[in-house]
Design an enzyme around this catalytic site. Structure first.
Site, PDB file in Angstrom:
ATOM      1  N   THR A 158      -5.625 -10.218 -16.590  1.00 45.24           N
ATOM      2  CA  THR A 158      -4.185 -10.049 -16.449  1.00 45.24           C
ATOM      3  C   THR A 158      -3.653  -9.306 -17.566  1.00 45.24           C
ATOM      4  OG1 THR A 158      -3.800 -12.070 -15.427  1.00 45.24           O
ATOM      5  CG2 THR A 158      -1.924 -11.249 -16.465  1.00 45.24           C
ATOM      6  N   LYS A 192       0.341   3.580  -3.121  1.00 43.94           N
ATOM      7  CA  LYS A 192      -0.666   4.402  -3.353  1.00 43.94           C
ATOM      8  C   LYS A 192      -0.413   5.752  -3.832  1.00 43.94           C
ATOM      9  CE  LYS A 192      -4.494   2.692  -0.367  1.00 43.94           C
ATOM     10  NZ  LYS A 192      -5.569   2.874   0.629  1.00 43.94           N
ATOM     11  N   ASP A 245     -14.151   2.619   2.989  1.00 45.92           N
ATOM     12  CA  ASP A 245     -13.142   1.585   2.491  1.00 45.92           C
ATOM     13  C   ASP A 245     -14.110   0.921   1.232  1.00 45.92           C
ATOM     14  OD1 ASP A 245     -11.110   1.508   4.761  1.00 45.92           O
ATOM     15  OD2 ASP A 245     -12.893   1.233   6.140  1.00 45.92           O
ATOM     16  N   ASP A 268     -11.178  -4.643   3.225  1.00 46.96           N
ATOM     17  CA  ASP A 268     -12.173  -3.390   3.204  1.00 46.96           C
ATOM     18  C   ASP A 268     -13.851  -3.701   3.352  1.00 46.96           C
ATOM     19  OD1 ASP A 268     -10.629  -1.204   2.732  1.00 46.96           O
ATOM     20  OD2 ASP A 268     -10.402  -1.598   0.695  1.00 46.96           O
ATOM     21  N   ASP A 281      -8.608  -3.452  -4.533  1.00 45.76           N
ATOM     22  CA  ASP A 281      -7.257  -2.991  -4.133  1.00 45.76           C
ATOM     23  C   ASP A 281      -6.270  -3.803  -4.835  1.00 45.76           C
ATOM     24  OD1 ASP A 281      -8.390  -1.619  -2.015  1.00 45.76           O
ATOM     25  OD2 ASP A 281      -6.717  -1.823  -0.824  1.00 45.76           O
ATOM     26  N   THR A 340     -17.564  10.284   1.351  1.00 46.92           N
ATOM     27  CA  THR A 340     -17.224   9.802   2.602  1.00 46.92           C
ATOM     28  C   THR A 340     -15.890   9.277   2.555  1.00 46.92           C
ATOM     29  OG1 THR A 340     -18.489   8.033   3.063  1.00 46.92           O
ATOM     30  CG2 THR A 340     -19.227  10.278   4.185  1.00 46.92           C
ATOM     31  N   CYS A 362       0.829  -1.330  -0.001  1.00 43.33           N
ATOM     32  CA  CYS A 362      -0.001   0.119   0.039  1.00 43.33           C
ATOM     33  C   CYS A 362       0.765   1.043   0.108  1.00 43.33           C
ATOM     34  CB  CYS A 362      -0.918  -0.132   1.126  1.00 43.33           C
ATOM     35  SG  CYS A 362      -2.218  -1.282   1.181  1.00 43.33           S
ATOM     36  N   GLY A 409     -11.306 -12.963 -13.520  1.00 47.32           N
ATOM     37  CA  GLY A 409      -9.941 -12.004 -13.322  1.00 47.32           C
ATOM     38  C   GLY A 409      -9.646 -11.729 -14.725  1.00 47.32           C
ATOM     39  N   ASP A 431     -10.193   0.332   8.164  1.00 47.13           N
ATOM     40  CA  ASP A 431      -8.809  -0.570   8.132  1.00 47.13           C
ATOM     41  C   ASP A 431      -7.577   0.574   7.735  1.00 47.13           C
ATOM     42  OD1 ASP A 431      -9.512  -0.292   5.324  1.00 47.13           O
ATOM     43  OD2 ASP A 431      -8.853  -2.356   5.169  1.00 47.13           O
TER      44      ASP A 431
HETATM   45 CO    CO Z   1      -9.749   0.332   3.623  1.00 45.28          CO
HETATM   46 CO    CO Z   2      -8.990  -0.186   0.086  1.00 44.31          CO
HETATM   47 CO    CO Z   3     -11.394  -9.089 -19.374  1.00 51.38          CO
END
Ligand code: CO
Ligand code: CO
Ligand code: CO
Length: 339
Positions: free
Chosen positions: A130, A10, A40, A80, A57, A37, A7, A128, A216
């Site tokens: 890639t 970021k 998360d 989150d 994330d 706000t 993280c 997913g 978190d």
């Molecule tokens: Co969070």
């Molecule tokens: Co997050």
């Molecule tokens: Co795709």
């Protein structure tokens, strides 16, 4: 492979806030929580008994072992949903991988780590995407279920509440210390253990005690996420830095100058809202800005529940959980966030 993994990679919270100001927010009565706000995750109501929690994330490697990287990235992505009191259910892999630069075994190991951690959380990964890219990056887009009236948000902190943190901090310092050859093996092992640890049992305790304010701790550091919570809840927050649990030799590493660049970016974000005790130790102050990867839950809870909640967290194995903020006025190591 990377300058700032996990993280720490970021975008600076200050830059992000500037840009997000100009992004129009969709209007829909079923959107229960949105970016307004800076919580998360987003929450969307499906019917009176069900809302969806959506979050994503992903980040570059925070350690060199691909399997462990996969586990950490997945634990961090799912967190989150836990922070908002939801039950994570489904996920999609998000992967960037340099196929010409790294063996495909590493790709498989990252996915395996993510799969195993998701399985531990009861999450089914059903797809997913890639792309070929360097350095590798991995994470999940996660969907969770929640009752529309039982959402835990960063806007739920109340004046007089106590603050509990469920994991020790310092993952940014330790992983930077490892790259510089300053951190010990036991520091690194402890940091990786914490990053792999799901916030599942902490979330169960929050639900049991009907806690309404939490977040978190990740890339913006303890102070950055506390400020987001303070702003969203319209309260000020005082953290007793001497009470904050630390991983291994974090304090000494910071004392020796091991302060990652992300800490200064986070400090810049919080600075104008910050009031620190004149006697606050500089190292403790900088630790408050350390970017955490897959950090613990910060809960804001009423005073009368503190003892029971701590007992339950301990019983669930989160023995490092600590009260890091009270309504006490006498404390010379505080860091205060004023909105
Ligand atoms: Co969070
Ligand atoms: Co997050
Ligand atoms: Co795709």
């Amino acid at each position: 492979m990377v300058e700032s993994g996990g993280c720490s990679a970021k975008i600076s919270p200050k830059q992000l806030e500037e840009i997000l100001k100009y992004l129009p927010l969709p209007k829909d009565p079923n959107i229960l929580v949105d970016i307004d706000t800076q919580d998360d995750a987003g929450v969307y109501k499906v019917n009176d008994n069900l809302a969806l929690v959506l979050t994503t994330d992903f980040f570059p490697p925070v350690c060199s072992d691909p399997y462990e990287f996969g586990q950490i990235a997945a634990a961090n992505s799912i967190s989150d949903v836990y922070a908002m009191g939801g039950d994570p259910v489904l996920a999609l892999n998000i992967m960037m991988f340099p196929a010409a630069k790294l063996p495909m075994e590493a790709y498989a190991e990252i996915l395996k780590g993510g799969f195993d951690k998701a399985t531990e959380a009861g999450v089914r990964i059903i797809g997913g995407h890639t792309i070929d890219d360097f350095p590798p990056k991995y994470g999940l887009a996660v969907v969770g279920y929640i009752h529309p009236e039982k959402i835990i948000t960063n806007a739920g902190a109340k004046p007089g509440d106590y603050l509990i943190l469920t994991k020790p901090i310092g993952t940014g310092v330790i992983m930077a210390g490892q790259r510089l050859g300053m951190a010990t093996d036991s520091d690194v092992t402890e940091a990786k253990y914490m990053m792999k640890l799901l916030n599942k049992s902490g979330a169960e305790v929050m639900k049991k005690y009907n806690i309404r304010g939490a977040t978190d701790i990740t890339g913006f550091g303890l102070a950055g996420h506390a400020l987001k919570m303070a702003k969203a809840s319209n309260v000020s927050m005082k953290i007793s830095m001497e009470k904050v649990p630390l991983i291994g030799n974090v304090y000494n590493l910071v004392d020796e100058g091991c302060i990652p660049g992300a800490s200064f970016r986070n400090l810049e974000f919080v600075e104008e809202h910050l009031l620190s005790a004149p006697s606050l130790d500089y190292n403790l102050k900088m630790i408050a800005f350390d970017a955490q990867t897959s950090g613990g839950l910060l809960m804001s809870i009423s005073h009368d529940k503190v003892e029971e909640v701590l007992n339950d967290l301990n019983a669930a194995g989160l023995t490092f959980s600590s009260v890091i903020g009270t309504d006490s006025q006498t404390n010379d190591q505080y860091l205060r966030m004023d909105t």
